[in-house]
Design a protein around this motif. Structure first.
Motif, PDB file in Angstrom:
ATOM      1  N   SER A   9       1.060  -0.901  -0.175  1.00 13.74           N
ATOM      2  CA  SER A   9       0.002   0.153   0.465  1.00 13.74           C
ATOM      3  C   SER A   9       0.569   1.356  -0.196  1.00 13.74           C
ATOM      4  O   SER A   9       0.458   2.175  -1.302  1.00 13.74           O
ATOM      5  N   ILE A  10       1.705   1.130   0.876  1.00 12.83           N
ATOM      6  CA  ILE A  10       2.941   2.857   1.206  1.00 12.83           C
ATOM      7  C   ILE A  10       3.343   2.113  -0.383  1.00 12.83           C
ATOM      8  O   ILE A  10       3.269   3.830  -1.271  1.00 12.83           O
ATOM      9  N   ALA A  11       4.191   1.526  -1.214  1.00 13.60           N
ATOM     10  CA  ALA A  11       4.761   1.352  -1.844  1.00 13.60           C
ATOM     11  C   ALA A  11       4.007   1.962  -3.042  1.00 13.60           C
ATOM     12  O   ALA A  11       4.042   2.828  -4.821  1.00 13.60           O
ATOM     13  N   ARG A  12       2.609   1.644  -3.357  1.00 11.47           N
ATOM     14  CA  ARG A  12       1.586   2.432  -5.031  1.00 11.47           C
ATOM     15  C   ARG A  12       1.326   3.380  -4.408  1.00 11.47           C
ATOM     16  O   ARG A  12       1.378   4.360  -5.009  1.00 11.47           O
ATOM     17  N   LYS A  13       0.956   4.126  -2.769  1.00 15.36           N
ATOM     18  CA  LYS A  13       0.801   5.574  -2.844  1.00 15.36           C
ATOM     19  C   LYS A  13       1.913   6.534  -2.804  1.00 15.36           C
ATOM     20  O   LYS A  13       1.763   7.371  -3.682  1.00 15.36           O
ATOM     21  N   GLU A  14       3.431   6.069  -3.086  1.00 16.86           N
ATOM     22  CA  GLU A  14       4.971   6.477  -3.520  1.00 16.86           C
ATOM     23  C   GLU A  14       4.654   6.580  -5.207  1.00 16.86           C
ATOM     24  O   GLU A  14       5.517   7.844  -5.192  1.00 16.86           O
ATOM     25  N   ILE A  15       4.820   5.759  -5.757  1.00 18.59           N
ATOM     26  CA  ILE A  15       4.588   5.696  -7.206  1.00 18.59           C
ATOM     27  C   ILE A  15       3.539   6.529  -7.109  1.00 18.59           C
ATOM     28  O   ILE A  15       3.907   7.352  -8.257  1.00 18.59           O
ATOM     29  N   ILE A  16       2.313   7.245  -6.804  1.00 19.75           N
ATOM     30  CA  ILE A  16       1.198   7.676  -7.235  1.00 19.75           C
ATOM     31  C   ILE A  16       1.994   8.846  -7.588  1.00 19.75           C
ATOM     32  O   ILE A  16       1.951  10.360  -7.837  1.00 19.75           O
ATOM     33  N   ILE A  17       2.698   9.388  -5.698  1.00 17.19           N
ATOM     34  CA  ILE A  17       2.744  10.931  -5.435  1.00 17.19           C
ATOM     35  C   ILE A  17       4.195  10.582  -6.368  1.00 17.19           C
ATOM     36  O   ILE A  17       4.588  11.813  -6.710  1.00 17.19           O
ATOM     37  N   ALA A  18       4.722  10.054  -6.854  1.00 15.67           N
ATOM     38  CA  ALA A  18       6.240  10.430  -7.773  1.00 15.67           C
ATOM     39  C   ALA A  18       6.066  11.051  -9.307  1.00 15.67           C
ATOM     40  O   ALA A  18       6.223  11.680  -9.529  1.00 15.67           O
ATOM     41  N   LEU A  19       4.524  10.311  -9.892  1.00 21.02           N
ATOM     42  CA  LEU A  19       3.952  10.505 -11.486  1.00 21.02           C
ATOM     43  C   LEU A  19       3.200  11.765 -11.038  1.00 21.02           C
ATOM     44  O   LEU A  19       3.273  12.895 -11.958  1.00 21.02           O
ATOM     45  N   ARG A  20       3.010  12.422  -9.932  1.00 14.87           N
ATOM     46  CA  ARG A  20       2.728  13.787  -9.745  1.00 14.87           C
ATOM     47  C   ARG A  20       3.671  14.636  -9.208  1.00 14.87           C
ATOM     48  O   ARG A  20       3.617  15.895  -9.912  1.00 14.87           O
ATOM     49  N   GLU A  21       4.662  14.277  -9.273  1.00 13.31           N
ATOM     50  CA  GLU A  21       6.049  15.422  -9.261  1.00 13.31           C
ATOM     51  C   GLU A  21       6.614  15.486 -10.700  1.00 13.31           C
ATOM     52  O   GLU A  21       7.248  14.786 -11.393  1.00 13.31           O
ATOM     53  N   ARG A  22       6.139  16.674 -11.319  1.00 15.96           N
ATOM     54  CA  ARG A  22       6.827  16.654 -12.939  1.00 15.96           C
ATOM     55  C   ARG A  22       8.171  16.192 -12.490  1.00 15.96           C
ATOM     56  O   ARG A  22       8.073  16.642 -13.986  1.00 15.96           O
ATOM     57  N   HIS A  56      25.930   5.705 -14.818  1.00 12.18           N
ATOM     58  CA  HIS A  56      26.662   6.018 -13.499  1.00 12.18           C
ATOM     59  C   HIS A  56      26.555   7.698 -13.023  1.00 12.18           C
ATOM     60  O   HIS A  56      26.585   7.908 -11.492  1.00 12.18           O
ATOM     61  N   VAL A  57      26.312   8.500 -13.734  1.00  4.95           N
ATOM     62  CA  VAL A  57      26.461   9.918 -13.113  1.00  4.95           C
ATOM     63  C   VAL A  57      24.705  10.482 -13.087  1.00  4.95           C
ATOM     64  O   VAL A  57      24.667  10.743 -11.672  1.00  4.95           O
ATOM     65  N   LEU A  58      24.319  10.271 -14.594  1.00  2.53           N
ATOM     66  CA  LEU A  58      22.883  11.313 -14.513  1.00  2.53           C
ATOM     67  C   LEU A  58      22.104  10.090 -13.235  1.00  2.53           C
ATOM     68  O   LEU A  58      20.896  10.960 -12.530  1.00  2.53           O
ATOM     69  N   LEU A  59      21.819   9.025 -13.351  1.00  4.41           N
ATOM     70  CA  LEU A  59      20.885   8.166 -12.582  1.00  4.41           C
ATOM     71  C   LEU A  59      21.043   8.065 -11.356  1.00  4.41           C
ATOM     72  O   LEU A  59      19.646   8.542 -10.937  1.00  4.41           O
ATOM     73  N   PRO A  60      21.457   8.783 -10.477  1.00  2.00           N
ATOM     74  CA  PRO A  60      21.332   9.241  -9.110  1.00  2.00           C
ATOM     75  C   PRO A  60      21.128  10.125  -8.862  1.00  2.00           C
ATOM     76  O   PRO A  60      20.680  10.487  -7.843  1.00  2.00           O
ATOM     77  N   LEU A  61      21.522  11.235  -9.491  1.00  2.00           N
ATOM     78  CA  LEU A  61      20.499  12.359  -9.186  1.00  2.00           C
ATOM     79  C   LEU A  61      19.272  12.521  -9.470  1.00  2.00           C
ATOM     80  O   LEU A  61      18.322  13.142  -8.956  1.00  2.00           O
ATOM     81  N   LEU A  62      18.715  11.966 -10.554  1.00  2.00           N
ATOM     82  CA  LEU A  62      17.623  10.690 -10.659  1.00  2.00           C
ATOM     83  C   LEU A  62      17.381  10.399  -9.871  1.00  2.00           C
ATOM     84  O   LEU A  62      15.554  10.594  -9.112  1.00  2.00           O
ATOM     85  N   ILE A  63      17.407   8.757  -8.609  1.00  2.00           N
ATOM     86  CA  ILE A  63      16.931   8.951  -7.816  1.00  2.00           C
ATOM     87  C   ILE A  63      17.159   9.581  -6.828  1.00  2.00           C
ATOM     88  O   ILE A  63      15.939   9.467  -5.814  1.00  2.00           O
ATOM     89  N   ILE A  64      18.211  10.527  -6.428  1.00  2.00           N
ATOM     90  CA  ILE A  64      18.629  11.632  -5.149  1.00  2.00           C
ATOM     91  C   ILE A  64      16.812  12.800  -5.458  1.00  2.00           C
ATOM     92  O   ILE A  64      16.474  12.755  -4.123  1.00  2.00           O
ATOM     93  N   PHE A  65      16.176  12.679  -6.205  1.00  6.42           N
ATOM     94  CA  PHE A  65      15.464  14.137  -6.846  1.00  6.42           C
ATOM     95  C   PHE A  65      13.928  13.670  -5.794  1.00  6.42           C
ATOM     96  O   PHE A  65      12.611  13.835  -6.187  1.00  6.42           O
ATOM     97  N   LEU A  66      14.109  11.920  -6.576  1.00  2.00           N
ATOM     98  CA  LEU A  66      12.949  11.152  -6.436  1.00  2.00           C
ATOM     99  C   LEU A  66      12.747  10.648  -4.901  1.00  2.00           C
ATOM    100  O   LEU A  66      11.272  10.547  -4.632  1.00  2.00           O
ATOM    101  N   ALA A  67      13.438  10.560  -4.361  1.00  2.00           N
ATOM    102  CA  ALA A  67      13.960   9.892  -2.564  1.00  2.00           C
ATOM    103  C   ALA A  67      14.151  11.116  -1.423  1.00  2.00           C
ATOM    104  O   ALA A  67      14.253  10.468  -0.906  1.00  2.00           O
TER     105      ALA A  67
END
Length: 478
Positions: free
Chosen positions: A6-19, A135-146
């Motif tokens: 349930s928490i995972a589903r909620k987080e995915i929905i919130i992430a999709l709302r983040e432009r 290597h370089v850019l995906l960690p940035l996406l992870i940072i802004f995601l989490a």
């Protein structure tokens, strides 16, 4: 378990709302697509050219006409380094190691046509490849995601609400990790599918037979890399009071791990273990060949000793009386002495390379970015050890070619007879065309034990950190 999903589903929905997150995800996917397409075009073009040129040089060798074998040894041929399909993913050292080498008697030439020579100084920052993006850019996406995974819950009061309903910190934490992991897998799925398709239909399997296994191992390594950064982001958010603090902390970590530390390690390794100039390296080899390794046995002395040895062995008074052409034997002896000198100096040079890389391997224990970078090149067959293996096999091929020429001269011509004796295509055919098979993935990974320990160790460490923090986190009151 139901709470976790349930928490995972909620987080995915919130992430999709983040432009911002969605935009970064699209950018990452587009960059991966561009890197894959451009890399494959380059691979296809270079593979076609290499195959054509290798065939052309083979025909030139076979069609050189009748001539003295030693002249043929100097006429020589070219060998081209084949491109592996996985170089589409990680260019590694291919840009710096050269694409072809000229083989002839008496000389061990360096590889020519290094692509890096045609680039500007910006090449030091790397070419656009899928590996660079991951290597370089995906960690940035992870940072802004989490980065706000926990701080936002604290600031809005939803964390207190979840805890009051009996949901544990561990369930919330792993639910968030699961949600972000699923989101990243969805983003990367098209690229991973494309890599497997290329690996499956690769025409380069003849010299990289375990390409499917290497692709699977690459996926595993990068999944662990993503897990480490993702879990680190969630852990920092859990331990931070505000989202701003979490974001600054994570960006500082990214700058240190991805930019500052790799460059610092590279500079330190070059400072501590300095390479000689190419000119000094070649001069040292030529001096030892001319004057002897000990500096006291020049060519004339070595030749005189060899001549005396053969005269005594066959009990004759002159090299003209030997049952073979002594010139061929002498030339081969000189070739072998030169090979011995070359091996001595090349071993010293490689020792420096190994010490430099050893520093990088040790540093990778403290930096998962370095560990994954090294493993990525190794599995893509674009690392230093694969390049050295190719160089060794090319040199073995050159030595065998020259040996065949000198032996034919010794066995089939008379002393003093040079231009009068000519070999034919029958001798040229005895030299088989060069073919290369890269070492297996497991053979290459033997050189990267510290990197494998690092990536596994970091994964375990981050799990322990999350579990410890979950146990120590206190319920929120008020």
């Amino acid at each position: 378990m139901r709470d976790l999903f349930s928490i995972a589903r909620k987080e995915i929905i919130i992430a999709l709302r983040e432009r911002l997150v969605v935009s970064l995800g699209i950018i990452i996917l587009l960059l991966l697509g561009v890197a894959l397409y451009a890399g494959y075009l380059s691979y296809s073009q270079q593979s076609r050219i290499i195959a054509e040129k290798q065939q052309e040089k083979r025909q030139e060798w076979l069609g050189q006409g009748d001539k003295h074998p030693h002249i043929a040894a100097h006429y020589g041929t070219f060998v081209f380094k084949p491109k592996t399909i996985l170089s589409v993913f990680d260019f590694g050292l291919d840009t710096y190691t050269g694409t072809s080498i000229y083989l002839e008697a008496h000389h061990q030439h360096e590889f020519m046509f290094r692509p890096a020579q045609d680039h500007s100084s910006m090449i030091r920052f790397g070419e656009l490849s899928a590996a660079l993006v991951l290597h370089v850019l995906l960690p940035l996406l992870i940072i802004f995601l989490a980065f706000s995974s926990f701080t936002k819950e604290k600031e809005t009061g939803t964390l207190k609400l979840l805890l009051s309903q009996g949901v544990s910190y561990a369930t919330i934490t792993w639910g968030k990790v699961l949600a972000y992991g699923v989101a990243l897998v969805v983003i990367l799925a098209p690229y991973i599918a494309g890599m497997f398709i290329l690996a499956t239909f690769s025409v380069s399997s003849s010299f990289i037979p375990d390409v499917a296994l290497r692709t699977i191992l690459l996926v595993v390594v990068y999944m662990l890399y993503i897990f480490i950064f993702l879990s680190l982001a969630v852990w920092v958010s859990l331990r931070s009071a505000t989202g701003r603090n979490a974001l600054l902390t994570l960006l500082a970590c990214w700058i240190f791990l991805v930019i500052l530390m790799p460059k610092t390690v590279a500079n330190l390794s070059e400072s501590f273990h300095t390479l000689p100039s190419m000119r000094a390296f070649k001069e040292a080899i030529q001096n030892d060949i001319r004057d002897g390794v000990d500096g006291q046995t020049p060519r004339s002395v070595r030749r005189g000793k060899l001549e005396k040895e053969y005269l005594q062995k066959y009990q004759v008074d002159s090299v003209h009386q030997l049952p073979f052409n002594f010139e061929g034997v002498s030339m081969q002896a000189g070739e072998e002495y030169g090979n011995m000198v070359y091996d001595i100096h090349w071993k010293k040079l490689r020792d420096i390379f190994h010490r430099q890389n050893r520093m990088g391997s040790i540093a990778s224990i403290f930096n998962p970015y370095l560990a994954v970078q090294h493993l990525s090149m190794a599995l893509s067959a674009t690392d230093m050890h694969t390049a050295i293996d190719f160089e060794d096999k090319v040199e073995t091929y050159r030595r065998e070619l020259v040996r065949k020429m000198n032996n034919d001269m010794a066995q089939n011509s008379r002393y003093g007879e040079f231009y009068e004796y000519k070999a034919s295509i029958d001798l040229w055919n005895e030299v088989e065309d060069f073919s290369y098979v890269v070492p297996s993935a497991f053979e290459i990974l033997q050189y990267y034990k510290l990197e494998m320990i690092s990536i596994v160790g970091w994964s375990i460490l981050i799990i322990l950190l999350l579990n410890y923090s979950n146990r120590k986190s206190k319920p929120i009151h008020g």
